[in-house]
Design a protein around this motif. Structure first.
Motif, PDB file in Angstrom:
ATOM      1  N   UNK A  80       6.155  14.650  -5.988  1.00  0.00           N
ATOM      2  CA  UNK A  80       4.887  15.370  -5.925  1.00  0.00           C
ATOM      3  C   UNK A  80       4.105  15.000  -4.670  1.00  0.00           C
ATOM      4  N   UNK A  81       4.647  14.061  -3.871  1.00  0.00           N
ATOM      5  CA  UNK A  81       3.984  13.582  -2.654  1.00  0.00           C
ATOM      6  C   UNK A  81       2.571  13.100  -2.964  1.00  0.00           C
ATOM      7  N   UNK A  82       2.436  12.335  -4.032  1.00  0.00           N
ATOM      8  CA  UNK A  82       1.114  11.883  -4.472  1.00  0.00           C
ATOM      9  C   UNK A  82       1.095  10.362  -4.601  1.00  0.00           C
ATOM     10  N   UNK A  83       0.091   9.750  -3.961  1.00  0.00           N
ATOM     11  CA  UNK A  83      -0.114   8.300  -4.034  1.00  0.00           C
ATOM     12  C   UNK A  83      -1.419   8.021  -4.765  1.00  0.00           C
ATOM     13  N   UNK A  84      -1.339   7.269  -5.863  1.00  0.00           N
ATOM     14  CA  UNK A  84      -2.529   6.831  -6.584  1.00  0.00           C
ATOM     15  C   UNK A  84      -2.746   5.362  -6.239  1.00  0.00           C
ATOM     16  N   UNK A  85      -3.704   5.111  -5.353  1.00  0.00           N
ATOM     17  CA  UNK A  85      -3.868   3.773  -4.771  1.00  0.00           C
ATOM     18  C   UNK A  85      -5.095   3.044  -5.295  1.00  0.00           C
ATOM     19  N   UNK A  86      -5.849   3.668  -6.214  1.00  0.00           N
ATOM     20  CA  UNK A  86      -7.012   3.030  -6.856  1.00  0.00           C
ATOM     21  C   UNK A  86      -7.890   2.285  -5.853  1.00  0.00           C
ATOM     22  N   UNK A 140      -7.061  -0.195  -3.753  1.00  0.00           N
ATOM     23  CA  UNK A 140      -6.430  -0.794  -2.570  1.00  0.00           C
ATOM     24  C   UNK A 140      -6.815   0.007  -1.337  1.00  0.00           C
ATOM     25  N   UNK A 141      -6.576   1.314  -1.387  1.00  0.00           N
ATOM     26  CA  UNK A 141      -6.861   2.176  -0.227  1.00  0.00           C
ATOM     27  C   UNK A 141      -7.816   3.287  -0.635  1.00  0.00           C
ATOM     28  N   UNK A 142      -8.981   3.324   0.016  1.00  0.00           N
ATOM     29  CA  UNK A 142      -9.907   4.442  -0.149  1.00  0.00           C
ATOM     30  C   UNK A 142      -9.776   5.357   1.061  1.00  0.00           C
ATOM     31  N   UNK A 143     -10.340   6.556   0.959  1.00  0.00           N
ATOM     32  CA  UNK A 143     -10.382   7.392   2.152  1.00  0.00           C
ATOM     33  C   UNK A 143     -11.338   6.747   3.159  1.00  0.00           C
ATOM     34  N   UNK A 144     -10.848   6.455   4.333  1.00  0.00           N
ATOM     35  CA  UNK A 144     -11.565   5.790   5.442  1.00  0.00           C
ATOM     36  C   UNK A 144     -12.014   4.377   5.061  1.00  0.00           C
ATOM     37  N   UNK A 145     -11.417   3.804   4.038  1.00  0.00           N
ATOM     38  CA  UNK A 145     -11.816   2.451   3.656  1.00  0.00           C
ATOM     39  C   UNK A 145     -10.726   1.756   2.876  1.00  0.00           C
ATOM     40  N   UNK A 146     -11.074   0.594   2.367  1.00  0.00           N
ATOM     41  CA  UNK A 146     -10.161  -0.125   1.472  1.00  0.00           C
ATOM     42  C   UNK A 146     -11.010  -0.926   0.508  1.00  0.00           C
ATOM     43  N   UNK A 152       3.426   3.142   5.205  1.00  0.00           N
ATOM     44  CA  UNK A 152       4.770   3.636   5.540  1.00  0.00           C
ATOM     45  C   UNK A 152       5.130   4.912   4.780  1.00  0.00           C
ATOM     46  N   UNK A 153       4.315   5.299   3.823  1.00  0.00           N
ATOM     47  CA  UNK A 153       4.600   6.551   3.101  1.00  0.00           C
ATOM     48  C   UNK A 153       4.406   7.732   4.062  1.00  0.00           C
ATOM     49  N   UNK A 154       5.107   8.843   3.810  1.00  0.00           N
ATOM     50  CA  UNK A 154       5.056   9.973   4.754  1.00  0.00           C
ATOM     51  C   UNK A 154       3.660  10.580   4.911  1.00  0.00           C
ATOM     52  N   UNK A 155       3.441  11.188   6.080  1.00  0.00           N
ATOM     53  CA  UNK A 155       2.137  11.783   6.412  1.00  0.00           C
ATOM     54  C   UNK A 155       1.711  12.887   5.454  1.00  0.00           C
ATOM     55  N   UNK A 156       2.685  13.592   4.864  1.00  0.00           N
ATOM     56  CA  UNK A 156       2.297  14.730   4.015  1.00  0.00           C
ATOM     57  C   UNK A 156       2.070  14.317   2.557  1.00  0.00           C
ATOM     58  N   UNK A 157       2.058  13.012   2.286  1.00  0.00           N
ATOM     59  CA  UNK A 157       1.677  12.553   0.945  1.00  0.00           C
ATOM     60  C   UNK A 157       0.158  12.592   0.823  1.00  0.00           C
ATOM     61  N   UNK A 158      -0.332  12.895  -0.378  1.00  0.00           N
ATOM     62  CA  UNK A 158      -1.770  12.930  -0.614  1.00  0.00           C
ATOM     63  C   UNK A 158      -2.245  11.632  -1.246  1.00  0.00           C
ATOM     64  N   UNK A 159      -3.387  11.159  -0.759  1.00  0.00           N
ATOM     65  CA  UNK A 159      -4.015   9.953  -1.314  1.00  0.00           C
ATOM     66  C   UNK A 159      -5.024  10.340  -2.397  1.00  0.00           C
ATOM     67  N   UNK A 160      -4.858   9.717  -3.570  1.00  0.00           N
ATOM     68  CA  UNK A 160      -5.827   9.812  -4.668  1.00  0.00           C
ATOM     69  C   UNK A 160      -6.328   8.393  -4.908  1.00  0.00           C
ATOM     70  N   UNK A 161      -7.590   8.113  -4.559  1.00  0.00           N
ATOM     71  CA  UNK A 161      -8.081   6.738  -4.626  1.00  0.00           C
ATOM     72  C   UNK A 161      -9.062   6.564  -5.778  1.00  0.00           C
ATOM     73  N   UNK A 162      -9.531   5.329  -5.966  1.00  0.00           N
ATOM     74  CA  UNK A 162     -10.315   4.989  -7.151  1.00  0.00           C
ATOM     75  C   UNK A 162     -11.776   5.389  -7.119  1.00  0.00           C
ATOM     76  N   UNK A 163     -12.343   5.526  -5.932  1.00  0.00           N
ATOM     77  CA  UNK A 163     -13.791   5.771  -5.850  1.00  0.00           C
ATOM     78  C   UNK A 163     -14.141   6.805  -4.784  1.00  0.00           C
ATOM     79  N   UNK A 164     -15.268   7.478  -5.015  1.00  0.00           N
ATOM     80  CA  UNK A 164     -15.834   8.394  -4.015  1.00  0.00           C
ATOM     81  C   UNK A 164     -16.757   7.587  -3.107  1.00  0.00           C
ATOM     82  N   UNK A 165     -16.156   6.919  -2.128  1.00  0.00           N
ATOM     83  CA  UNK A 165     -16.919   6.110  -1.170  1.00  0.00           C
ATOM     84  C   UNK A 165     -16.782   6.683   0.239  1.00  0.00           C
TER      85      UNK A 165
END
Ligand SMILES: [Zn+2]
Length: 255
Positions: free
Chosen positions: A126-132, A134-140, A160-173
Motif C-alpha cells: 500500500x506504500x504506507x508508513x505509519x511512523x507515529x 518517530x517521524x512527523x511531517x517536517x519534524x520528529x 531508506x523507504x521509497x519516495x512514493x511511500x506515504x507518511x502517516x504520523x502521530x500528530x498534526x504538528x
C-alpha cells in the motif's frame, strides 16, 4: 482491491488512522488515542475493527485500547515491553516481523528513541508508513527514553523507504515544525512550497497528512542532518550526522 485508509483527528492533535482490506473486510486502527472518534469513523464506513496496531506505550496512543477491545474483541498488536507495560495485548512483535490485517501485510520496524519500545508499521504493497512519534511531517518526536544517535538511526531506517511511500504520523504538528525548519533552511525551495501547501490545508481545516516520503526527504530538516548545507547553517561543518541531529533536536526543544 486496494486498501482504504482513513485519517481523522483524535484528542487535541493526535491522528486516528483506519486501514481497511476490502477483500476480507478486516480493519485495523493504528494506535488508539481515544475510542469515541475511532468508533465513529468505523460506523461511518460500516467497518468492524479486527486489529489495533500499537506503536508505543504513551497514553495518547493506547488510551482507547481497552474500550475498543471490549466492544469489538479485536486483536491487539504491540511492541515488546521495554519500559512500561501495555495492557490487553494479544501479540508482541519485534523488528522484521510481518503481521496480517486480513490479506494486508504490515512489516514491523523497531524505531526507538522517542520511547525505547517505539515501532513503526510499513504496508509495502500500500506504500504506507505509519511512523507515529518517530517521524512527523517536517519534524520528529522528542527523544524521551532513547539517545540522539539511537533516534537518528531510527530515522535512517525510515528514510531508506521509497519516495512514493506515504507518511502517516502521530500528530498534526506540521505547521509549527515548518516554522522551526525555516530557521535552519530559509532558502529551501521545497520547504517553502510545502509551507504554502500546509497553510492552505490548515486554512481549509484539512489534515497535512499523508505526505510523500520523497517530499519529506527534501523538506524535513531532521531527515537532512547529514546534508552539508544543514551543517553549514548550524556552523557545525565536519560534525557527525548524529551530533548535528542532536543539535537540531535541542534547538527545536527550546523553540
Ligand atoms: Zn509518544
Amino acid at each position: 482491491m486496494a486498501a482504504e485508509i482513513r485519517t481523522f483527528p483524535c484528542l487535541s492533535d493526535n491522528f486516528g488512522y483506519l486501514i481497511h482490506d476490502p477483500a476480507t473486510k478486516a480493519t485495523a486502527s493504528v494506535d488508539a488515542p481515544e475510542a469515541a472518534p475511532i468508533i465513529k469513523a468505523l460506523e461511518r464506513e460500516g467497518w468492524t475493527l479486527t486489529d489495533i496496531l500499537i506503536t508505543h506505550h504513551h497514553h495518547d496512543h493506547v488510551g482507547g485500547v481497552a474500550e475498543l477491545k471490549r466492544k469489538y474483541g479485536c486483536r491487539v498488536v504491540a511492541p515488546h515491553d521495554k519500559t512500561t507495560k501495555i495492557a490487553d495485548v494479544d501479540l508482541r512483535v519485534a523488528h522484521g516481523d510481518v503481521i496480517k490485517v486480513g490479506s494486508l501485510l504490515a512489516r514491523v520496524l523497531e524505531t526507538p528513541g522517542h520511547t525505547l519500545d517505539h515501532i513503526s508499521y510499513v504496508f509495502d504493497n500500500e506504500k504506507a508508513l505509519f511512523a507515529a512519534d518517530t517521524l512527523f511531517s517536517i519534524g520528529c518526536g522528542r527523544v524521551f527514553e532513547g539517545t540522539y544517535p539511537m533516534m537518528w538511526e531510527s530515522l535512517l531506517k525510515l528514510r531508506v523507504l521509497p519516495d512514493d511511500f506515504n507518511l502517516y504520523c502521530g500528530h498534526e504538528y506540521t505547521a509549527s515544525n515548518i516554522k522551526f525548519a525555516q530557521t535552519i533552511e530559509p532558502d529551501n525551495a521545497a520547504l517553502k512550497a510545502r509551507a504554502e501547501e500546509v497553510s492552505r490545508l490548515r486554512a481549509a481545516g484539512k489534515p497535512t497528512i499523508p505526505v510523500s516520503l520523497g517530499n519529506e526527504k527534501k523538506t524535513n530538516v531532521f531527515l537532512r542532518a547529514d546534508e552539508p548545507s544543514v551543517a553549514a547553517s548550524l556552523r557545525m561543518k565536519g560534525a557527525g550526522a548524529a551530533e548535528i541531529f542532536a543539535e537540531l533536536r535541542e534547538r527545536k526543544n527550546k523553540s
